[in-house]
Every structure is written in C-alpha cells, then in structure tokens.
Design an enzyme around this catalytic site. Structure first.
Site: not given
Length: 333
Positions: A16, A129, A131, A159, A187
């Site tokens: 990312i 960011v 998770n 999303d 999320h």
C-alpha cells in the site's frame, strides 16, 4: 499548513505504501503547493528495502519533497509529525482468529499511540489504515491522551469508493456523477453501505439513486454484500490485498480532511462517535461527514429506516465486542 509538512507513513516498505508514497510526492494529498518531508517507518529488517524506495523518490525528481527519512526508530519518525498515516499492522494469516489479530495489533497501536502523544505535533492528524482499522484507531487514540480525539480517524473511504463504483456500474454512469453514498460502522464485513441518501447527476439534473436504480433487491442485497466482501474478492483474484485502490482512498481521505469537501458533498470517515445516530461514544464508527478548514463534521438528521437500523446495529455490536477484546489484551479500559 506550515511551509513544510512532516508526513509519517508506517509500514512504508509494504504494498500500500509503495503506491501511497508517490501520491504524496506528487501533491495529490495536500495540494500542488504544499512541500513535504517524508518519514518512512518500518521494522528494522525492512529499512534496506526503504533505501530502494528513497532512490525512486529521488529519481522521480518531485519538487514538493524537501527530504526523506527512512527509519526503524519510532521517536525519529514521529517527532514533530503533522500527519501520521498508520498503514503498517500485523496481517491476518491462515488459521488466525479475529481475536488473534486484535491481540497482535493492540500492542502495536498502543506503542504508536504513545509515540504520537510524546513526540508528534499536538495538532497532528492521524489516519489508521492497518486492520482492524476502527479498533486499532481506538487503541492509538486511547494512548495519546494529549491529542484531541477528533484528530484520530480510520479509513473507510476505500469502502465508500467501492460503493460509488458499484452504483456507477449498475446505473451505467461515470463514477464522478455518483454522490453521497454512506458507509456506516466498521471496516469489516459487517459494514453497512447505504445508498438511500445518495444521488446521481444525469443530463436532466440530480436523481436519487433509488429512482435511477429501481432494482431494490439488488440495492438491499448484492450491492451491500459486494462492497462488504470486496477486499476478500480482490485477494482471491489477485492473490494480494488491495494496494493501489487503498492508496487512492487514503489520499482521498486526507485530501478532503485537510483541504475540504465540495459544498453539499459528504464522504465516509471512521471517527470517534459522539452519540450521533444513537451510537455510543467510546468506539470509532464510520459516519457520513463533511470537511472544512481542516475539520470534519458528522452529517446530522438523515433518516434511518428499519432496514438500516438493523444493519447499523450489527456493525455497532461488532465494534463494541472488538473494543472489549482489544482492551483486555492491552490490560486497560
């Protein structure tokens, strides 16, 4: 903003970050005039890889980049930070339960929250960011008591963007013409993508999404499940998790937060709940927001039908359970 903004990106040697870093360098995040000093933080064994990223930044000849620091030293990275993007996290591996993921990440974000509190600029803006993003954000916020709670957010813009794209595909329009979809909650696969308040720009003017797409079964079924499960679908097809689209969403989130949203436009951000829509404080919940002058405001007064209430309750409950589990692991509440 200051003449030079100090921008921290953790997990900076990862997929990312590799897309994200160059968005920042180009000015896509903070605008074409804002100079940046990048602090790229990762674990010690990845610092050599970061040197390759540094060489690519240099070879890109980006005029907005004043300096780049590649480091595994959390104090060096966070000192004086204006913006912190916490991308790095323990990924979920085969055989891991969600509780295992919460436990592994709770300790990471406890340390990072303390570092933000101790070393960052007191007006720092933080985007989580990694998770589980909502609960990781909550942990970091909890351990940074000297930083305003509203300065902590988590990413649900990916999303949001996915929901816009699915609506655009179904309606046969350009994604730029789809506005004001909402992501409520976590999320995770319990999130609630909500089309009801959105509209589509057509040649004859604005039309509610429900008027353009008359397939209510799709809107209340496949649309929701597609957005909820999109991350897993990308992994199944690509064999890697979302990277470029995640970097784009991070860029969108920070740009709107810092530079503002267009009049009448709202976007989805995971923010500390203030009781809006009956969601208790003490969790990070995705709401529709608007942004102006570097601050976000939760959109108030939207109607919530019974179908939506049920969906929102599912994701609210999951977030409360995650919170309770995570704070057990860090030995605090």
């Amino acid at each position: 903003m200051s003449d030079v903004a100090n921008v921290v990106i953790t997990g900076a040697a990862g997929q990312i970050a590799y897309s994200l870093i160059f968005n920042v360098c180009k000015g896509d995040m903070f605008g074409p005039e804002q100079k940046v000093k990048l602090f790229l933080l990762d674990i010690p064994q990845m610092v050599e890889s970061l040197k390759g990223v540094l060489m690519e930044i240099q070879d890109g000849a980006y005029p907005l980049v004043t300096d780049v620091v590649c480091t595994a030293d959390i104090k060096e990275a966070f000192t004086g930070a204006n913006y912190v993007i916490l991308v790095g996290a323990m990924p979920r591996k085969d055989g891991m339960e969600r509780a295992d993921l919460l436990k592994a990440n709770a300790s990471i974000f406890k340390v990072q929250g303390k570092a933000i509190n101790d070393y960052a600029n007191k007006n720092v803006k933080v985007l989580v960011v990694g998770n589980p993003a909502n609960t990781n954000c909550l942990i970091a916020m909890h351990y940074a008591p000297d930083i305003a709670k509203e300065n902590f957010t988590c990413l649900t813009r990916l999303d949001h963007n996915r929901a816009k794209s699915q609506i655009a595909l179904k309606a046969g329009v350009n994604v730029k013409d789809v506005h004001n979809v909402i992501i409520w909650g976590n999320h995770s696969s319990t999130q609630y993508p909500d089309y009801r308040c959105g509209y589509i720009n057509l040649p004859g003017g604005k039309q509610p999404i429900g008027n353009v797409i008359s397939d209510e079964k799709w809107l209340q079924g496949e649309f929701i499940s597609t957005v909820q499960k999109r991350g897993a679908a990308v992994i199944a097809a690509r064999k890697f998790s979302s990277a470029a689209s995640a970097a784009k969403a991070i860029t969108d989130h920070m740009r709107d937060w810092v530079l503002g949203t267009p009049e009448g436009e709202y976007v989805s951000m995971g923010v500390p709940s203030d009781g809006s829509y009956g969601i208790e404080s003490g969790i990070i919940f995705s709401y529709p927001v608007k942004c102006q002058n570097g601050k976000y405001t939760i959109i108030q007064g939207l109607s919530i039908d019974n179908f939506s209430k049920d969906k929102i309750e599912i994701t609210r409950k999951e977030l409360v359970e995650e919170k309770e589990a995570a704070f057990k692991f860090v030995g605090d509440n």
